[in-house]
Write a protein that holds these residues in place. Structure first.
Motif, mmCIF file in Angstrom:
data_model
loop_
_atom_site.group_PDB
_atom_site.id
_atom_site.type_symbol
_atom_site.label_atom_id
_atom_site.label_comp_id
_atom_site.label_asym_id
_atom_site.label_seq_id
_atom_site.Cartn_x
_atom_site.Cartn_y
_atom_site.Cartn_z
ATOM 1 N N LEU A 105 -18.408 4.120 -6.555
ATOM 2 C CA LEU A 105 -17.092 4.196 -7.173
ATOM 3 C C LEU A 105 -17.247 4.571 -8.640
ATOM 4 C CD1 LEU A 105 -14.090 3.765 -6.696
ATOM 5 C CD2 LEU A 105 -14.370 1.456 -7.542
ATOM 6 N N ALA A 106 -18.228 3.965 -9.326
ATOM 7 C CA ALA A 106 -18.459 4.293 -10.733
ATOM 8 C C ALA A 106 -18.818 5.772 -10.878
ATOM 9 C CB ALA A 106 -19.559 3.406 -11.298
ATOM 10 N N GLY A 107 -19.706 6.232 -9.995
ATOM 11 C CA GLY A 107 -20.074 7.638 -10.047
ATOM 12 C C GLY A 107 -18.874 8.530 -9.830
ATOM 13 N N TYR A 108 -18.033 8.137 -8.848
ATOM 14 C CA TYR A 108 -16.853 8.932 -8.559
ATOM 15 C C TYR A 108 -15.918 8.972 -9.748
ATOM 16 C CZ TYR A 108 -12.360 10.267 -6.762
ATOM 17 O OH TYR A 108 -11.168 10.886 -6.605
ATOM 18 N N LEU A 109 -15.774 7.804 -10.453
ATOM 19 C CA LEU A 109 -14.857 7.766 -11.592
ATOM 20 C C LEU A 109 -15.333 8.711 -12.685
ATOM 21 C CD1 LEU A 109 -13.817 4.037 -11.897
ATOM 22 C CD2 LEU A 109 -12.465 5.989 -11.171
ATOM 23 N N LEU A 110 -16.664 8.750 -12.901
ATOM 24 C CA LEU A 110 -17.192 9.669 -13.909
ATOM 25 C C LEU A 110 -16.847 11.114 -13.543
ATOM 26 C CD1 LEU A 110 -20.657 8.258 -14.933
ATOM 27 C CD2 LEU A 110 -18.561 8.417 -16.254
ATOM 28 N N TRP A 111 -17.098 11.443 -12.260
ATOM 29 C CA TRP A 111 -16.796 12.795 -11.795
ATOM 30 C C TRP A 111 -15.310 13.090 -11.994
ATOM 31 C CZ3 TRP A 111 -13.676 14.560 -7.757
ATOM 32 C CH2 TRP A 111 -13.841 15.918 -7.440
ATOM 33 N N LEU A 112 -14.472 12.062 -11.685
ATOM 34 C CA LEU A 112 -13.027 12.231 -11.810
ATOM 35 C C LEU A 112 -12.639 12.498 -13.259
ATOM 36 C CD1 LEU A 112 -10.353 12.089 -10.287
ATOM 37 C CD2 LEU A 112 -10.219 9.701 -10.903
ATOM 38 N N VAL B 38 -5.223 5.629 -0.915
ATOM 39 C CA VAL B 38 -4.534 5.435 -2.192
ATOM 40 C C VAL B 38 -5.359 6.017 -3.321
ATOM 41 C CG1 VAL B 38 -3.855 3.694 -3.864
ATOM 42 C CG2 VAL B 38 -3.231 3.417 -1.495
ATOM 43 N N ILE B 39 -6.682 5.796 -3.281
ATOM 44 C CA ILE B 39 -7.531 6.327 -4.346
ATOM 45 C C ILE B 39 -7.454 7.847 -4.365
ATOM 46 C CG2 ILE B 39 -9.912 6.598 -5.113
ATOM 47 C CD1 ILE B 39 -10.458 3.829 -4.199
ATOM 48 N N PHE B 40 -7.503 8.459 -3.193
ATOM 49 C CA PHE B 40 -7.442 9.917 -3.143
ATOM 50 C C PHE B 40 -6.100 10.420 -3.671
ATOM 51 C CE2 PHE B 40 -7.227 13.846 -0.291
ATOM 52 C CZ PHE B 40 -7.800 14.623 -1.275
ATOM 53 N N ALA B 41 -5.008 9.820 -3.195
ATOM 54 C CA ALA B 41 -3.679 10.275 -3.621
ATOM 55 C C ALA B 41 -3.497 10.097 -5.116
ATOM 56 C CB ALA B 41 -2.600 9.511 -2.869
ATOM 57 N N ASN B 42 -3.946 8.952 -5.629
ATOM 58 C CA ASN B 42 -3.795 8.726 -7.059
ATOM 59 C C ASN B 42 -4.690 9.650 -7.864
ATOM 60 O OD1 ASN B 42 -1.790 6.920 -7.199
ATOM 61 N ND2 ASN B 42 -3.026 5.174 -7.803
ATOM 62 N N PHE C 273 -4.727 -0.737 -16.042
ATOM 63 C CA PHE C 273 -3.396 -0.852 -15.454
ATOM 64 C C PHE C 273 -2.651 0.475 -15.528
ATOM 65 C CE2 PHE C 273 0.997 -2.140 -15.219
ATOM 66 C CZ PHE C 273 0.947 -2.943 -14.106
ATOM 67 N N LEU C 274 -2.695 1.104 -16.715
ATOM 68 C CA LEU C 274 -2.007 2.385 -16.845
ATOM 69 C C LEU C 274 -2.649 3.428 -15.944
ATOM 70 C CD1 LEU C 274 -1.260 2.699 -20.652
ATOM 71 C CD2 LEU C 274 0.326 2.273 -18.805
ATOM 72 N N PHE C 275 -3.969 3.341 -15.809
ATOM 73 C CA PHE C 275 -4.712 4.294 -14.993
ATOM 74 C C PHE C 275 -4.259 4.231 -13.541
ATOM 75 C CE2 PHE C 275 -8.733 5.984 -13.227
ATOM 76 C CZ PHE C 275 -8.905 7.058 -14.076
ATOM 77 N N ILE C 276 -3.916 3.013 -13.088
ATOM 78 C CA ILE C 276 -3.485 2.867 -11.700
ATOM 79 C C ILE C 276 -1.989 3.129 -11.550
ATOM 80 C CG2 ILE C 276 -3.305 1.260 -9.775
ATOM 81 C CD1 ILE C 276 -5.786 -0.091 -10.837
#
Lengths: 156, 128, 192, 94
Positions: free
Chosen positions: A56-63, A103-107, B77-80
């Motif tokens: 998840l951390a890696g994905y967030l960096l990529w994001l 949800v993660i993908f949509a967001n 929170f804002l991020f979500i």
């Protein structure tokens, strides 16, 4: 577990360690826990988290990198005189199994400027793009793969 | 003031100033773009780049304190919720039967009609 | 200096928002504007250091009252009726009241003045005593919940009663409506 | 530095308010209010640093929460009311 997390949050938010205030904190945490357990008994809506934290951390960096790129292109559209908008509403299939993954993908789609998830269907998202080009489908499929990896790798 | 401090100072400067620029660009987009569906994207520039950069900048300024913790909580929170709120706006517009205008040569996908379970939601939601 | 400029900018936005809210006829738009209005006034309260009031304004003004107004709109119509009478007399009343209020403020001590009645009265006592008597870091909370505990209890009781009253009114209206709807349906079926 | 941020946030607030006044549709207004809320949260944070007392972040956090709840409430209202009355949506389903 949840209660301990809530109490830690209280301590972090208040930053004061007097017995009176800690007592208040404990009391409110207990009340919240009691109310939540009653609510759980009522609707039984549970969220099981099946994510691997590392990925998840890696994905967030990529994001983050992706968000930076997307921001740049949307900024160019907004600041240019003619505003070369090319709006399009299209379907993006998703392959996540759990609700949380979806949800993660949509967001993530919405969080990258230029694309917004408008509607969720059985196995597609409807996505609206500001400056659509044909590579977008491929880029979103890539994002889909990465989110799916985060999800299936966990299974804790 | 040692090198690390100088570096952090410069970094937070850069983050906050660029965050401010993105905030302004986002609201400019909200003003300039031609229709509602395009404006959604303008708002999301503020919500993603502006928020992320400004919160990081402030975190670095605050150093290693409880304030940073609060900032990070606000940031998460804002991020979500930011994208969720944007999605909700767009979804409400779509559900009420409003379609975005398409660029030349493209046809937009038509959403599936409301599913039965959504219909139940609709009934419950209306009862509130 | 900077704070004055920020206050000034916020006040200008506040006044403009209020005027726009008064002029727009579409009631949803007015609800949105009032949401922005309470956000702005809460920001002003933050710049004035009235953090407690800002908290309340955020929770009540921006949060609950928006939802309440939407609930009201759901029960009534979405457009404001064009008023049938001319606004001259109300305008005069408002202008006179406003002038009286402004006249009243002329006697008030300056903002933040050290020898205003608010500062010279019991305030100093509270500030000195509350940290070791009550032990709560926020003095306003200490005063409200402890020194004036019974007072606050009474106020809470009043607010609670009002809330219960409103809930009873609204729920009664809804069941009545539903009954009417069902009667309409029955009639329609009989007719069809 | 924080002055730059504060001023640009104020400028953006003015622009967003202009969009809020101009409309033209309801959704534009909802979007503008939501955006305005985000700007408010950021502004309170920046203001805390500007005046040297960043303890006010609690309020910023509260605003973030309230803003989200408010937006969702508004949209829930639109989604389930603007389609028509409850009985009308029941007919649609059949």
């Amino acid at each position: 577990m949840t209660l301990a997390g809530l109490f830690a949050l209280w301590l972090l938010m208040s930053g004061l360690f007097k017995p009176l205030l800690i007592g208040f904190g404990l009391a409110s945490v207990l009340v919240v826990g009691w109310i939540t357990s009653r609510m759980d008994a009522q609707d039984g809506d549970h969220l099981d988290i099946r994510l691997s934290p590392l990925r998840l951390a890696g994905y967030l960096l990529w994001l983050l990198a992706e968000i930076a790129r997307a921001n740049w292109s949307v900024m160019r559209i907004i600041l240019s005189r003619r505003m070369p908008v090319r709006q399009h509403l299209f379907r993006v299939p998703f392959s996540q199994k759990t609700d949380l993954g979806q949800v993660i993908f949509a967001n993530s789609i919405t969080l990258t400027p230029g694309t917004i998830t408008v509607e969720t269907e059985r196995d597609n998202f409807l996505v609206h793009a500001l400056g659509y080009d044909e590579n977008d489908d491929e880029a979103l499929a890539e994002m889909d793969r990465r989110v799916a990896q985060v999800e299936t790798a966990g299974g804790v | 003031m040692n090198a690390v401090d100088v570096f952090l100072e410069v970094l937070s400067w850069a983050l906050i100033v660029s965050g401010s620029v993105f905030v302004i660009i986002g609201s400019l987009g909200l003003w300039r773009l031609p229709d509602f569906w395009a404006r959604l994207h303008g708002a999301s520039v503020t919500e993603s780049a502006g928020v992320i950069l400004l919160i990081w900048g402030m975190c670095i300024q605050a150093g290693f304190t409880l304030i940073t913790v609060k900032l990070i909580i606000i940031g998460i929170f804002l991020f979500i919720t930011g994208p969720t709120a944007t999605h909700a706006v767009a979804n409400a517009a779509l559900v009420t039967g409003w379609r975005p205008s398409e660029a030349e040569g493209l046809t937009g996908a038509e959403p599936e009609p409301l599913r039965p379970e959504n219909e139940d939601d609709a009934l419950d939601g209306g009862e509130e | 200096m900077i704070e004055t400029a920020i206050n000034f900018a916020l006040f200008t936005m506040l006044v403009v928002t209020a005027i726009a809210a008064a002029r727009i006829r579409h009631l949803f738009a007015v609800v949105m504007l009032s949401g922005a209005f309470s956000l702005l006034s809460a920001l002003l309260l933050v710049t004035l250091d009235a953090v407690d009031v800002a908290f309340t304004e955020a929770a009540v003004g921006a949060g609950i009252s928006t939802v309440l107004m939407l609930g009201t709109l759901a029960l009534t119509s979405r457009r404001e009726k064009i008023p049938s009478h001319r606004p001259t007399i109300p305008l005069i009343v408002v202008l006179v009241t406003g002038a009286a209020i402004i006249y009243g403020t002329l006697d008030m001590p300056n903002f933040g003045s050290a020898n205003s009645p608010a500062q010279t009265g019991v305030a100093a006592e509270y500030i000195e005593r509350s940290p070791h008597e009550i032990g709560v870091p926020n003095i306003v909370t200490a005063i409200l919940a402890s020194y004036r505990g019974y007072d606050t209890l009474g106020e809470t009781g009043v607010v609670f009663t009002a809330g219960v009253g409103v809930l009873m009114l609204i729920s009664g209206l809804r069941t009545r409506r539903r009954r009417e709807d069902e009667e309409d349906d029955d009639e329609a079926e009989e007719a069809g | 530095m924080f002055l730059v941020a504060a001023v640009s946030l104020l400028v953006s607030m003015v622009i967003v308010l202009a969009r809020l006044f101009a409309g033209p549709t309801l959704y534009d207004r909802v979007l503008a209010v939501n955006s305005f809320g985000t700007l408010t949260v950021l502004f309170i944070g920046v203001l805390g640093f500007l005046t040297g007392r960043p303890d006010f972040l609690d309020i910023a956090l509260l605003y973030a929460l309230i803003n989200f709840v408010g937006t969702i409430a508004i949209l829930k209202f639109f989604r389930y009311r603007a389609i028509g009355d409850v009985s009308a949506s029941r007919e649609l389903g059949q």
